[in-house]
Design a protein around this motif. Structure first.
Motif, PDB file in Angstrom:
ATOM      1  N   SER A  49      94.685  89.652 -29.572  1.00  0.00           N
ATOM      2  CA  SER A  49      94.229  88.590 -30.465  1.00  0.00           C
ATOM      3  C   SER A  49      93.844  89.213 -31.795  1.00  0.00           C
ATOM      4  CB  SER A  49      93.014  87.890 -29.873  1.00  0.00           C
ATOM      5  OG  SER A  49      91.927  88.785 -29.849  1.00  0.00           O
ATOM      6  N   ASP A  52      92.616  79.729 -24.258  1.00  0.00           N
ATOM      7  CA  ASP A  52      91.567  79.523 -25.263  1.00  0.00           C
ATOM      8  C   ASP A  52      92.285  79.277 -26.571  1.00  0.00           C
ATOM      9  OD1 ASP A  52      89.626  79.609 -27.209  1.00  0.00           O
ATOM     10  OD2 ASP A  52      88.556  81.320 -26.358  1.00  0.00           O
ATOM     11  N   ARG A  53      92.418  78.021 -26.885  1.00  0.00           N
ATOM     12  CA  ARG A  53      93.305  77.655 -27.992  1.00  0.00           C
ATOM     13  C   ARG A  53      92.785  78.060 -29.370  1.00  0.00           C
ATOM     14  NH1 ARG A  53      97.335  74.689 -27.523  1.00  0.00           N
ATOM     15  NH2 ARG A  53      96.887  73.448 -29.390  1.00  0.00           N
ATOM     16  N   ARG A  54      91.588  78.667 -29.426  1.00  0.00           N
ATOM     17  CA  ARG A  54      91.136  79.231 -30.703  1.00  0.00           C
ATOM     18  C   ARG A  54      91.789  80.592 -30.941  1.00  0.00           C
ATOM     19  NH1 ARG A  54      84.872  79.438 -29.458  1.00  0.00           N
ATOM     20  NH2 ARG A  54      85.872  80.533 -27.734  1.00  0.00           N
ATOM     21  N   ARG A  55      92.163  81.241 -29.884  1.00  0.00           N
ATOM     22  CA  ARG A  55      92.678  82.607 -29.972  1.00  0.00           C
ATOM     23  C   ARG A  55      94.170  82.653 -30.264  1.00  0.00           C
ATOM     24  NH1 ARG A  55      90.107  86.908 -28.111  1.00  0.00           N
ATOM     25  NH2 ARG A  55      87.986  86.643 -27.324  1.00  0.00           N
ATOM     26  N   SER A  56      94.535  83.691 -31.006  1.00  0.00           N
ATOM     27  CA  SER A  56      95.958  83.930 -31.233  1.00  0.00           C
ATOM     28  C   SER A  56      96.434  85.027 -30.289  1.00  0.00           C
ATOM     29  CB  SER A  56      96.190  84.364 -32.684  1.00  0.00           C
ATOM     30  OG  SER A  56      95.411  85.494 -32.988  1.00  0.00           O
TER      31      SER A  56
END
Lengths: 165, 165
Positions: A68, A104-108
């Motif tokens: 990430s 965790d859709r905040r993470r890339s």
DNA sequence: TATTGTTATACTCTATAACTATA
DNA sequence: TATAGTTATAGAGTATAACAATA
């Protein structure tokens, strides 16, 4: 060499102590580091069109990827803004693939593309070659000592007493 | 992606050599040097409103002054544009006095003002204190070795082969 | 013509904060 | 409320070249 006179020259009405800049550790480090950084930055930019920041991200993804953006921060001494910009440029250049972590859709999730891997594989020997060129100035024992001293100095330099104030 | 079969590892479809950034000399130097430079820059700026460039000019004038702008260049690892701007700011702040050399009217003659001398005398012990703080990481012999290794590395780093290309 | 030093321009870097979207 | 990451903004530093004054 020590002074012969026990007091400052009478020619000077007022002579405060002075700093021999060429012996001042921060100055010496800064001159060496910026000489090296400039050389590498030119190498990366001219031959591959990438910045030092992009190279750091690429090197970390090649070794530890996928990561990430935060994972890159932790390993690269870059903050999240620097990483974000370096990644954006590398994605734009087709060197890095960016997707979203479904858990965790905040993470890339960052990975090298084939092109990114190829750039990495071309840059790596040049980076090593330059390091080897520098290292001919030191023998193996000295090099180990040098790195170890850099570690100790960094711990000191990072001590809270001097980081703010 | 390139060949799979010719590579030894079964787990990884393709694993090229990688760079352990944390052992890469230019990276290590850069992290240490920028940590130190940032700390000093904040110290100079917050307490005295001067930049690192101004401090370098002031330190050189205190030790070797009066100097021309060129004389400062020679002793400070700054180019003439950096010196010109640092001097302009210091003249503006009343720290440096600038006059014209009557024997060569292209040249400037730079000297510290009383205020500049006073700033110098206040900054100097802080700079030394910070250096001493760093130096507690090394004993005297190590410190001498370290400076000597920095010299050898700088000679290498400045070698023409790598300065352009 | 060459040198000293300044100015212009454009670009990179850095620091900080505000913002979004997700959790 | 906190975290992951992006965007905005302004300031500092850097590189290059053009320039004026003087030699």
């Amino acid at each position: 060499m020590d002074t012969i006179e026990t007091h400052p020259s009478i020619d000077l009405p007022y002579a405060s102590p002075t700093l021999m800049l060429e012996d001042f550790l921060p100055y010496r480090l800064s001159v060496l580091s910026s000489t090296i950084s400039r050389t590498l930055a030119r190498l990366y930019e001219r031959r591959f069109g990438i910045t030092v920041g992009e190279w750091r991200v690429i090197a970390n993804l090649a070794r530890h990827g996928p990561l990430s953006a935060n994972g890159v921060c932790d390993r690269s001494a870059m903050d999240k803004v620097q990483v974000s910009r370096a990644v954006a440029k590398a994605v734009d250049g087709g060197l890095i693939d960016r997707s979203i972590d479904p858990y965790d859709r905040r993470r890339s999730i960052l990975t090298l593309t084939a092109k990114g891997r190829s750039v990495h594989d071309q840059v790596l020997p040049l980076a090593r070659e330059y390091q080897d060129h520098l290292r001919t100035a030191l023998d193996d024992e000295e090099h180990a000592q040098f790195l170890e001293m850099l570690s100790r100095l960094l711990m000191r330099a990072s001590s809270p007493r001097y980081l703010d104030s």
